[in-house]
Design a protein around this motif. Structure first.
Motif, PDB file in Angstrom:
ATOM      1  N   LYS A 151       0.890  -1.321  -0.106  1.00 57.42           N
ATOM      2  CA  LYS A 151      -0.054  -0.027  -0.117  1.00 57.42           C
ATOM      3  C   LYS A 151       0.824   1.232  -0.098  1.00 57.42           C
ATOM      4  O   LYS A 151       0.638   2.161  -0.707  1.00 57.42           O
ATOM      5  CB  LYS A 151      -0.990   0.079   1.280  1.00 57.42           C
ATOM      6  N   ASN A 152       1.860   1.396   0.766  1.00 59.20           N
ATOM      7  CA  ASN A 152       2.944   2.493   0.680  1.00 59.20           C
ATOM      8  C   ASN A 152       3.623   2.412  -0.366  1.00 59.20           C
ATOM      9  O   ASN A 152       3.711   3.653  -1.012  1.00 59.20           O
ATOM     10  CB  ASN A 152       3.751   2.151   1.869  1.00 59.20           C
ATOM     11  N   TYR A 159       2.342   1.838  -3.351  1.00 58.96           N
ATOM     12  CA  TYR A 159       1.248   2.105  -4.379  1.00 58.96           C
ATOM     13  C   TYR A 159       0.961   3.682  -4.277  1.00 58.96           C
ATOM     14  O   TYR A 159       1.034   4.486  -5.129  1.00 58.96           O
ATOM     15  CB  TYR A 159       0.120   1.388  -4.222  1.00 58.96           C
ATOM     16  N   ASP A 160       0.894   4.084  -2.793  1.00 56.54           N
ATOM     17  CA  ASP A 160       0.814   5.528  -2.478  1.00 56.54           C
ATOM     18  C   ASP A 160       2.030   6.255  -3.225  1.00 56.54           C
ATOM     19  O   ASP A 160       1.880   7.391  -3.677  1.00 56.54           O
ATOM     20  CB  ASP A 160       0.682   5.846  -1.279  1.00 56.54           C
ATOM     21  N   GLU A 161       3.243   5.795  -2.926  1.00 61.14           N
ATOM     22  CA  GLU A 161       4.573   6.448  -3.083  1.00 61.14           C
ATOM     23  C   GLU A 161       4.543   6.557  -4.936  1.00 61.14           C
ATOM     24  O   GLU A 161       5.004   7.275  -5.365  1.00 61.14           O
ATOM     25  CB  GLU A 161       5.611   5.813  -2.675  1.00 61.14           C
ATOM     26  N   GLN A 181       1.866   6.403  -7.033  1.00 57.03           N
ATOM     27  CA  GLN A 181       0.925   7.506  -7.166  1.00 57.03           C
ATOM     28  C   GLN A 181       1.564   8.855  -7.217  1.00 57.03           C
ATOM     29  O   GLN A 181       1.505   9.877  -7.945  1.00 57.03           O
ATOM     30  CB  GLN A 181      -0.332   7.289  -6.509  1.00 57.03           C
ATOM     31  N   VAL A 182       2.123   9.209  -5.943  1.00 55.90           N
ATOM     32  CA  VAL A 182       2.907  10.388  -5.774  1.00 55.90           C
ATOM     33  C   VAL A 182       3.913  10.806  -7.021  1.00 55.90           C
ATOM     34  O   VAL A 182       3.872  11.809  -7.406  1.00 55.90           O
ATOM     35  CB  VAL A 182       3.229  10.616  -4.455  1.00 55.90           C
TER      36      VAL A 182
END
Length: 292
Positions: free
Chosen positions: A69-70, A72-74, A76-77
């Motif tokens: 999840k981290n 994926y978030d990174e 996206q950023v």
């Protein structure tokens, strides 16, 4: 009843004494442990292993899910940052291109100081003639009049077809016909004199201007530069129009003609200059001073 209660109480006290004794005995420093202690120690270890194995497995799974999840978030950023970077890079490239164009326009303005340059920006293209007409943000209030020449830093692009108070319509060279002909000179490299002729229209098939000479010139070569001659009083002299791509004759073989590649890119217009042909030139001023 009292007998049984006393017996149970005695049993409990005895058990507590034995338990305390065992605890004390287990806490003493000894090199060897009893068989019962080893059994209980091994049993506890096995139970801990059995319990902790699935717990650790589940913990690892949860940890991996959190990590994914981290990531994926990174990701996206990073994608957003990359998109912003690309947008910024595009804007910088556009600004550099526009800056270069404006610098070239400034040089062009200084080179035509004998005339009144009116800086303008293209704000629209006519839908019915997308490649042949554009609208600029200058009009009669700015000194723009019908038939004034319109140029860019690269060369001439057309003329003012109509002017309103605050905007004007420009007819591009690729929309010219015989009613909009331009008197031109061809700078001959192998002759002291210039060849003369007229731009009579635009060849849609070749995507080039059609030039017709007033007489036959053997010295005309491909790559010669074509300029406005100033004859006719419509366009100023010396505005660059294009270069000759091919020299030939008309369909009857009687007139020498040439196909001219325009110097300016008429498909990518942003900033233009309207040239006021009516301004008194420095040559006229010198001549008037000599007469006085």
């Amino acid at each position: 009843m009292s007998f049984f209660r006393r017996k149970r109480l005695f049993t409990i006290l005895l058990a507590l004494i034995v338990l305390v004794g065992l605890i004390g005995f287990s806490l003493t420093d000894r090199d060897q442990r009893s068989t019962i202690e080893e059994f209980f120690q091994d049993a506890v270890g096995w139970v801990q292993q059995i319990v902790l194995t699935p717990v650790n497995y589940v913990t690892d799974i949860v940890s991996n899910i959190d990590s994914m999840k981290n990531m994926y978030d990174e990701n996206q950023v990073l994608k957003e940052n990359l998109a912003q970077y690309q947008q910024t890079l595009y804007e910088v490239q556009e600004l550099r291109k526009e800056n270069e164009e404006l610098m070239n326009m400034l040089d062009k303005t200084e080179s035509i100081s004998d005339y009144t340059p009116i800086q303008a920006t293209v704000i629209a293209r006519s839908p019915e003639q997308w490649f042949k007409q554009v609208t600029i943000d200058k009009g009669k209030q700015d000194g723009v009049e019908k038939d004034m020449a319109v140029i860019t830093a690269e060369g001439m692009i057309g003329k003012i077809q109509s002017a309103s108070q605050f905007t004007s319509t420009v007819l591009l060279l690729n929309g010219f016909d015989r009613s909009n002909r331009i008197a031109v000179n061809v700078d001959l490299t192998e002759s002291d004199e210039d060849a003369r002729g007229f731009i009579l229209g635009y060849s849609e098939e070749r995507d080039q201007l059609l030039l017709e000479f007033t007489e036959y010139y053997e010295e005309v070569l491909e790559g010669e530069h074509v300029f406005s001659s100033g004859l006719g009083g419509v366009f100023p002299r010396g505005l660059e129009i294009g270069t000759i791509e091919e020299v030939t004759t008309d369909q009857y073989g009687l007139t020498q003609v040439a196909y001219v590649q325009p110097s300016a890119n008429m498909n990518d217009l942003r900033h233009v200059i309207v040239v006021d042909r009516d301004m008194t030139t420095s040559t006229d001023i010198d001549e008037s001073e000599e007469e006085d």
